[in-house]
Design a protein around this motif. Structure first.
Motif, PDB file in Angstrom:
ATOM      1  N   ARG A 100       0.939   3.507  -5.309  1.00 18.29           N
ATOM      2  CA  ARG A 100      -0.364   3.384  -5.985  1.00 18.29           C
ATOM      3  C   ARG A 100      -0.148   2.932  -7.417  1.00 18.29           C
ATOM      4  O   ARG A 100       0.609   3.568  -8.157  1.00 18.29           O
ATOM      5  CB  ARG A 100      -1.075   4.749  -5.987  1.00 18.29           C
ATOM      6  CG  ARG A 100      -1.989   4.915  -4.809  1.00 18.29           C
ATOM      7  CD  ARG A 100      -2.836   6.174  -4.947  1.00 18.29           C
ATOM      8  NE  ARG A 100      -2.807   6.871  -3.678  1.00 18.29           N
ATOM      9  CZ  ARG A 100      -2.120   7.977  -3.424  1.00 18.29           C
ATOM     10  NH1 ARG A 100      -1.428   8.542  -4.385  1.00 18.29           N
ATOM     11  NH2 ARG A 100      -2.133   8.535  -2.242  1.00 18.29           N
ATOM     12  N   GLY A 146       0.807  -1.230   0.000  1.00 19.62           N
ATOM     13  CA  GLY A 146       0.000   0.000   0.000  1.00 19.62           C
ATOM     14  C   GLY A 146       0.830   1.264   0.000  1.00 19.62           C
ATOM     15  O   GLY A 146       0.323   2.353   0.232  1.00 19.62           O
ATOM     16  N   ARG A 182      -4.643  -4.771 -10.538  1.00 20.51           N
ATOM     17  CA  ARG A 182      -5.283  -4.891  -9.226  1.00 20.51           C
ATOM     18  C   ARG A 182      -4.532  -5.853  -8.325  1.00 20.51           C
ATOM     19  O   ARG A 182      -3.826  -6.745  -8.784  1.00 20.51           O
ATOM     20  CB  ARG A 182      -6.742  -5.331  -9.373  1.00 20.51           C
ATOM     21  CG  ARG A 182      -6.902  -6.633 -10.141  1.00 20.51           C
ATOM     22  CD  ARG A 182      -8.323  -6.801 -10.592  1.00 20.51           C
ATOM     23  NE  ARG A 182      -9.136  -7.457  -9.576  1.00 20.51           N
ATOM     24  CZ  ARG A 182     -10.462  -7.348  -9.516  1.00 20.51           C
ATOM     25  NH1 ARG A 182     -11.099  -6.594 -10.397  1.00 20.51           N
ATOM     26  NH2 ARG A 182     -11.146  -7.984  -8.593  1.00 20.51           N
ATOM     27  N   GLU A 216      -7.431  -2.157  -1.793  1.00 21.74           N
ATOM     28  CA  GLU A 216      -7.822  -0.790  -1.423  1.00 21.74           C
ATOM     29  C   GLU A 216      -9.002  -0.772  -0.447  1.00 21.74           C
ATOM     30  O   GLU A 216      -9.275   0.261   0.166  1.00 21.74           O
ATOM     31  CB  GLU A 216      -8.223   0.029  -2.659  1.00 21.74           C
ATOM     32  CG  GLU A 216      -7.072   0.375  -3.591  1.00 21.74           C
ATOM     33  CD  GLU A 216      -6.600  -0.813  -4.395  1.00 21.74           C
ATOM     34  OE1 GLU A 216      -7.430  -1.685  -4.721  1.00 21.74           O
ATOM     35  OE2 GLU A 216      -5.384  -0.898  -4.657  1.00 21.74           O
TER      36      GLU A 216
END
Lengths: 426, 303
Positions: free
Chosen positions: B54, B51, B59, B68
């Protein structure tokens, strides 16, 4: 060999902008600031201006002429009225005293009843002009006393001569009619010259001192004898070191970024917002403790009246520490390394402290510099502390300082949050 | 449901493409090695999973949930390459801090800290400052701080870099214990021997894409079939090239890749003898991860 070592040192210097700034810019910045603080009195825009309240209790021709002449002096901003409930009312002794105590006037001059009749004050027992002074501004009192002597000579030369001749006649005998006529002609000439004298430019001939008998009354100490210049230094030094502490401790963020602990913190449930908030609260509490320890020391060792001003102290220290902590975090988030932070914070804090009055009282600076001081964090904080400890202002009167410092704290935190985005997810 | 699934991950930094459509899956309970030359995109991929980066496209799913989603990363433990510990705190204080930041509290926290101190073998040093510890002790504590909340998926970035063989062994014992308890591990490493001997599968990425993935046998089979490397030690260093053999200048060692060792070896030995050399020693190897890596990326891992 020596050349190689020197070349390496030069390469390091060329590539380290912080060291370059510390070496070359910091001395220039300090020289310029101190030149402005202490040397900026030559031009009209940066002259020291003293706000003087004038009270004429005597109402005689002498006091009227003397005070009118004082009003024409450069560097004095004379007021004879005060605004009371939307209306201008004439100043009286008590109002003038309160205004000096509140810091709204630098000084007040009161010509007492009977002053004119006894002028010049050659004889003991003559009524004295009272100078209601704030001892935090010794220059204002000395300036006004000196100017009173000056205008005593330049504005009332005819009166001086007349009273001098009266004294002569009383002790040495009456003048002949011829002498009387000559003296009258001279007195008329003196009076005409005094009226025609240009504003502030009259050069008095030396005639000794004490024509206008004066008495300087300290209107601050008469109320709070235990608070003094110690309060100013406690606040000045306290605020400066609060800023150093906050920027130094805020730098822990940079160490964490370098060590990798920041990366680890940000992969936990803690976000950057909460991390900054936690650091800000901690720094604020630490700053509060730091200033409190110093003021307690001041109370125990130097007789600073902390306990009598506890409410104002707590309010000012809380908002000052909150804003200083925010400022430290802005510096920390702005810099890329601990070294950069050290250099930048030294420059910024010393400049703010010099301009803001931590090193030298702002009220002794030129007016331009006094206004510039309000652009700094220190200026607002010190104004607040002086209100509390010097002027005995009620806590509610601190609202402008509390408002500005709270707004600064919020602004600093917002800026730090935005700057800290560089550490967040790329 | 796969503990971790990365699909077509893309990330650019300015003009540099760090990830150009990486896909990988982590199986339940496995230890997966992520390999690649420097600058291949390994760290970007690990940081994206954690995390901290970005993605521009693609995905990441953790336990079937999009990364997310709120709380999806709670199943993740991250062990950074840096010793991300507070040197002025004790191991216990460090562990308590990171445990709290991962949502532990009360008895769960004290139990977890107790477990971690035992797991790292630092119970006796729990009241000393971390800055006084050896590199291996800090590494072990660094791992413990990342897995204190017992995550289902653990990302380890170079967990054994700079530690002595004894500490490395201890670290792999700790990782084995985690796997036994059901955690799935993804680690990046520059130690090919470790990846070869300790990991179930490897994923090799280069220039931001996956260039090979599977068990070592699968990769070797796919790239080299039944070929074997033969290494000969001659009686002296050859001064002229020998046909069909790779020589190291000034060395007595000669190598050759044989499609069928049984058929081709006698002819090779005959050619060596005909050239006037005696074979003092002979070894036959199946190609290892180093050969796989070189074949896929054109570079040694250390380059």
């Amino acid at each position: 060999m020596i050349g190689t070592i020197m070349k390496t040192s030069l390469l390091h210097l060329r590539r380290d902008r912080v060291v370059q700034a510390l070496t070359f810019l910091l001395p220039i910045a300090f020289f310029s600031i101190f030149a402005l603080v202490f040397g900026g009195r030559g031009t009209s825009g940066s002259e020291v201006r003293v706000d003087v309240g004038v009270v004429d209790e005597d109402g005689s021709a002498v006091s009227t002429r003397l005070l009118a002449a004082l009003e024409k002096e450069k560097g004095l901003e004379v007021s004879r009225t005060v605004k009371v409930r939307e209306a201008q009312e004439p100043l009286d002794r008590e109002r003038a005293r309160a205004l000096v105590q509140a810091g709204r006037l630098d000084i007040a001059v009161v010509a007492p009843k009977g002053f004119g009749a006894a002028f010049p004050g050659f004889f003991p027992g003559a009524p004295e002009v009272e100078i209601l002074a704030d001892p935090s501004n010794p220059i204002a009192a000395q300036m006004v006393v000196g100017l009173l002597q000056k205008v005593g000579m330049t504005a009332l030369p005819d009166l001086l001569a007349r009273r001098g001749m009266e004294a002569f006649e009383r002790y040495a005998g009456v003048l002949t009619p011829g002498q009387r006529a000559a003296v009258d002609q001279w007195l008329q000439h003196l009076q005409a010259g005094a009226v025609a004298a240009p504003r502030g430019d009259a050069q008095p001939e030396p005639m000794g001192s004490g024509l206008v008998r004066t008495k300087v009354v300290d209107v601050i100490r008469e109320r709070a004898p235990r608070t003094g210049i110690i309060a100013f230094y406690a606040a000045g030094v306290g605020v400066m070191f609060l800023l150093f502490m906050a920027s130094g401790a805020g730098g822990a963020l940079l160490e964490e970024a370098e060590a990798g602990t920041l990366e680890r913190l940000l992969t936990s449930r803690l976000g950057m917002g909460r991390l900054l908030l936690a650091k800000w609260v901690f720094l604020t509490l630490l700053g509060f403790a730091q200033v409190t320890v110093m003021f307690v020391w001041g109370a125990l060792v130097f007789g600073l009246d902390l306990w009598g001003h506890l409410g104002g102290f707590v309010v000012m220290t809380a908002v000052t520490a909150a804003a200083a902590s925010g400022f430290g975090l802005v510096l920390a988030t702005l810099c890329r390394s601990r070294q950069q932070l050290g250099g930048l914070s030294t420059i910024v804090i010393l400049i703010m402290s010099a301009v803001g009055g931590s090193m030298f009282p702002r009220f002794l600076m030129s007016e331009t510099m006094q206004k510039a001081g309000l652009l700094t964090f220190n200026g607002w904080a010190l104004d607040g502390y002086l209100k509390v400890f010097w002027r005995n202002a009620p806590t509610l009167d601190l609202w402008p300082q509390v408002l500005v410092l709270s707004a600064l704290a919020a602004g600093f935190m917002l800026a730090a949050r935005l700057l800290a985005r560089r550490w967040e997810a790329a | 449901m796969k503990p971790l699934r990365v699909s077509l991950a893309e990330k650019r930094f300015g003009d540099t493409t760090a990830l150009a459509g990486v896909s990988l899956e982590l199986e339940a309970g496995e230890l997966l090695a992520l390999l690649g030359p420097n600058g291949a995109g390994k760290t970007t991929l690990v940081r994206a999973i954690a995390g901290r980066v970005r993605l521009d496209a693609g995905r990441i799913e953790l336990g079937g949930r999009l990364a997310e989603e709120r709380g999806a990363r709670d199943v993740l433990g991250v062990v950074p390459q840096d010793i991300a510990l507070y040197g002025m705190l004790t191991p216990r204080e460090n562990l308590e801090l990171f445990g709290r930041l991962h949502g532990l509290g009360g008895t769960a926290l004290s139990d977890a800290v107790g477990w971690a101190l035992g797991w790292t073998g630092l119970e006796d040093r729990s009241r000393e400052l971390v800055k006084t510890f050896s590199g291996g002790m800090k590494r072990r504590l660094n791992i413990a701080a990342g897995v204190l909340h017992r995550p289902r998926i653990v990302l380890l970035d170079e967990p054994t870099v700079g530690v002595d063989p004894q500490s490395r062994e201890r670290i792999y014992e700790m990782l084995t214990e985690l796997r036994r308890e059901g955690a799935s591990l993804l680690l990046t490493t520059h130690q090919l021997d470790e990846a070869e001997s300790r990991c179930d599968r490897v994923v090799i990425i280069d220039h931001g894409t996956v260039v090979g993935a599977g068990t070592l046998s699968e990769l070797v089979g796919r790239l080299f079939g039944g070929r074997r490397t033969v290494v000969l030690t001659l009686d002296r260093a050859p001064e002229m090239p020998l046909p069909g053999l790779e020589l190291e200048p000034g060395e007595r060692t000669a190598r050759a890749m044989l499609g069928d060792a049984v058929d081709e070896l006698p002819a090779l030995l005959g050619r060596v003898r005909a050239a006037g050399f005696e074979v003092e020693d002979l070894a036959l190897h199946r190609p290892g991860l180093g050969a796989v890596f070189l074949a896929l990326t054109g570079r040694e891992l250390r380059e």
